[in-house]
Design a protein around this motif. Structure first.
Motif, PDB file in Angstrom:
ATOM      1  N   THR A 125       0.824  -1.205   0.000  1.00  0.00           N
ATOM      2  CA  THR A 125       0.000   0.000   0.000  1.00  0.00           C
ATOM      3  C   THR A 125       0.859   1.257   0.000  1.00  0.00           C
ATOM      4  O   THR A 125       0.588   2.211  -0.738  1.00  0.00           O
ATOM      5  N   LYS A 129       1.009   3.999  -3.044  1.00  0.00           N
ATOM      6  CA  LYS A 129       0.741   5.418  -2.814  1.00  0.00           C
ATOM      7  C   LYS A 129       1.884   6.281  -3.329  1.00  0.00           C
ATOM      8  O   LYS A 129       1.658   7.302  -4.008  1.00  0.00           O
ATOM      9  N   VAL A 153     -10.248   4.337  -3.456  1.00  0.00           N
ATOM     10  CA  VAL A 153      -8.876   4.039  -3.025  1.00  0.00           C
ATOM     11  C   VAL A 153      -8.086   5.330  -2.821  1.00  0.00           C
ATOM     12  O   VAL A 153      -7.365   5.482  -1.826  1.00  0.00           O
ATOM     13  N   LEU A 157      -6.512   6.597   0.725  1.00  0.00           N
ATOM     14  CA  LEU A 157      -5.083   6.881   0.897  1.00  0.00           C
ATOM     15  C   LEU A 157      -4.812   8.346   1.215  1.00  0.00           C
ATOM     16  O   LEU A 157      -3.668   8.725   1.485  1.00  0.00           O
ATOM     17  N   GLU A 209      -4.891  -5.398   0.101  1.00  0.00           N
ATOM     18  CA  GLU A 209      -5.793  -4.657   0.978  1.00  0.00           C
ATOM     19  C   GLU A 209      -6.550  -3.553   0.242  1.00  0.00           C
ATOM     20  O   GLU A 209      -7.519  -2.997   0.772  1.00  0.00           O
ATOM     21  N   LEU A 210      -6.140  -3.256  -0.989  1.00  0.00           N
ATOM     22  CA  LEU A 210      -6.831  -2.244  -1.796  1.00  0.00           C
ATOM     23  C   LEU A 210      -7.601  -2.861  -2.958  1.00  0.00           C
ATOM     24  O   LEU A 210      -8.329  -2.164  -3.659  1.00  0.00           O
TER      25      LEU A 210
END
Length: 254
Positions: A125, A129, A153, A157, A209-210
């Protein structure tokens, strides 16, 4: 007597011509509304179905919500391949026959860059990002489940505002096409549609997780002009010819 001896041959020829003519008469033009999510699959399976059945497919590609607007406006169709929420709503409002519904494919989402461009790490993650924040531009669908999820998403973030200034949202055009032309740096879309475009390199799937998976169901229109041929097409899409091709495009079948 000589004339009568030819009767079986004449009858056989007549019967053959009858079945040829019956086959031609049975050939149908099937109007298909298909989400762009399975465009690569339809472009390969369509000709195979036509060759096997004699039917002709007329396919309109667009995002599922745009296709829904056309259906709600009264436009006719025989088969629709959509996303789950759109399919559910159209069945609820009797626009698609419930017992014809089948799941055609399932896929996760990912990112791609222009072929030969540097490949950022997006395996976690935090890395994902950083890759987005360092990119000069990004593109993803304006509508549909993919676009909605990518937007969520970015919000999750905390980078929605930063990315909004460099985001280009697409309609019927594939985000990967913009990247292949060099117009945009990164494309976000379902994985098979990224793999299908020449001139891009696949970066990888969204971190677990995304990640979000898109299921693409199909069904026959309640007012289909060619309901029998439409049902044949759905059977073909879930049959032994189609399944290996669906998987080869990066989807899970069914």
């Amino acid at each position: 007597m000589k004339t009568s001896s030819n009767i079986p041959g004449i009858l056989g020829l007549g019967l053959a011509l009858f079945w040829v003519q019956a086959g031609v008469a049975a050939a149908a033009e099937v109007k298909v509304f298909s989400t762009i999510g399975v465009r690569s699959v339809m472009l390969e399976l369509g000709p195979r179905f036509e060759g096997a059945t004699g039917h002709k497919l007329v396919i309109s590609f667009d995002v599922a919500n745009a296709l829904k607007r056309r259906i709600d406006a009264g436009e006719s169709f025989d088969v629709a391949i959509l996303t789950v929420p759109v399919m559910d709503d159209l069945i609820k409002h009797n626009k698609i026959i419930a017992d014809t519904r089948v799941n055609v494919a399932r896929s996760g989402m990912g990112l791609a860059v222009r072929a030969g461009a540097p490949k950022s790490d997006i395996s976690s993650t935090d890395a994902f990002k950083r890759a987005l924040l360092s990119a000069k531009s990004i593109t993803y669908p304006k509508e549909g489940l993919t676009g909605i999820h990518i937007a969520k998403v970015l919000e999750r973030l905390g980078i929605a505002e930063a990315m909004g200034a460099k985001a280009t949202l697409t309609g019927a055009e594939s985000p990967a096409e913009l990247v292949a032309r060099g117009d945009i740096e990164i494309a976000a879309h379902i994985i098979p549609e990224l793999l299908a475009v020449k001139g891009v390199d696949f970066l990888g799937p969204l971190p677990s997780e995304l990640q979000n998976y898109i299921v693409l169901p199909a069904g026959v229109g309640a007012s289909a002009a060619e309901p029998q041929a439409a049902r044949e097409f759905l059977k073909f899409l879930t049959g032994p010819v189609a399944v290996p091709i669906i998987k080869s495009k990066g989807y899970e079948a069914g």
